[in-house]
Design a protein around this motif. Structure first.
Motif: not given
Length: 366
Positions: A221-234
């Motif tokens: 996350n460019t704001t918090t600098n923490q690792i986030n998770g995302y679900l991306v469609k193919k």
């Protein structure tokens, strides 16, 4: 020493070729008798201490159902697909029918197995084919588990039922070209925009990624600098996946390079439970239990193959198994497997009663 003329040698070569090509078709199994091929898997001979006695009737049933499918459906084709480095997509429905995807997840169409039952299933898949067990581990013990532990209720309802049946396939993308073991230092970024996020970066060595319907992507996350998770469609615009070619190991597994160029992910596909690398580590801690059972299964299969081969192959008028040096090797293998099984079983029990530490999981995997 006789030196033939060029014409004479041509006649000799011609006659040899003619003789060769006019030979009747040979039955190779008769002309070159060998031991039973790997496509016909041997019975399990590696459970010397009758480990089945430690399993519940449900866990035993899972073990036998998976074993039967793997020996019948996967063993006959694994060498062919290994050589071609291709995935046998036609067996996915058969693997789905085993009801092992989702492992310990309860509800949402998932099997809700005990940790031991889920681990046994992984071992039985790995016993016949390591690549198939990796396919299931990535899909189930990483991607599905991340959604189950870190996803919203809506995300669980939306994704898990189809993933549990293997009607859709998932991958789990953490590793990057510059960061493998140092996964917490990843460079892929997620920038907040109206209605969602923009992902930019690269992932590498991601199993199942070339054909996954859903990609679990971790980004900073460019704001918090923490690792986030995302679900991306193919089919997300800006997403490109390229198969990694010319692998030596796990050749059936389709590992890919993932390129994310301004990939938009709507807010509803951000995993709310992933807000730091520690959240990712929670998933990894659980998955290590399953991963620990993969080499147990592989070792069981290797032993079973060697055990059968040494009994069938004869030299000096006796089976190879009659020679003490080979007996010593078999006994050492068998002893190691019994120890591995018991460590794996204990790891499951520690997890089931909430006493497993990350150290327990890591040592078990080692």
């Amino acid at each position: 020493m006789t030196i033939h003329s060029s014409k004479h040698q041509d006649d000799v070569d011609k006659n040899a070729r003619s003789s060769y090509f006019n030979l009747p078709a040979l039955d190779i199994s008769v002309a070159f008798p060998q031991a039973t091929p790997a496509s016909k898997f041997p019975p399990c001979a590696s459970d010397y201490y009758q480990f089945d006695d430690l399993l519940t009737s449900e866990e035993q049933a899972v073990r036998m159902k998976v074993r039967e499918c793997m020996e019948k459906e996967i063993a006959p084709i694994m060498a062919e697909y290994w050589e071609k480095a291709e995935f046998p997509f036609h067996v996915i429905p058969k693997l789905g029918a085993l009801r092992v995807a989702g492992g310990t997840i309860k509800g949402y169409g998932c099997p809700g197995h005990s940790v031991t039952g889920a681990a046994i299933a992984i071992a039985e898949i790995a016993r016949v084919d390591a690549s198939c067990s990796t396919f299931i581990l990535v899909h189930s013990s990483l991607a599905m588990l991340t959604i189950a532990l870190c996803g919203s209720e809506e995300q669980k309802q939306k994704y898990l039922p189809s993933l549990a049946q293997l009607n859709t396939i998932a991958c789990w993308a953490l590793t990057e070209p510059a960061y493998g073991s140092d996964a917490s230092a990843l460079n892929t970024t997620a920038t907040k925009v109206e209605g969602g996020w923009i992902l930019e970066g690269q992932k590498r060595w991601i199993g199942n990624s070339t054909f996954a319907d859903v990609l679990v992507i971790f980004a900073r996350n460019t704001t918090t600098n923490q690792i986030n998770g995302y679900l991306v469609k193919k089919d997300a615009p800006g997403l490109t996946v390229t198969k990694i070619e010319n692998k030596i190991g796990l050749r059936i597994v389709q590992n890919g390079d993932i390129l994310l160029k301004k990939v938009f992910v709507p807010d509803e596909d951000r995993l709310p439970g992933v807000n730091s690398f520690q959240d990712t580590s929670k998933v990894l801690a659980v998955s290590r239990v399953m991963v620990a059972w993969q080499p147990i299964g592989i070792s069981m299969g290797v032993y079973d193959m060697c055990h059968r081969y040494l009994k069938e192959r004869k030299q000096f008028g006796a089976p190879l198994a009659a020679f003490q040096i080979n007996q010593q090797k078999l006994v050492q293998m068998l002893g190691n497997i019994q120890a591995m099984i018991l460590v794996g079983w204990r790891l499951c029990k520690l997890y089931e009663k909430g006493a497993m530490t990350p150290g327990h999981a890591s040592l078990g995997k080692v």
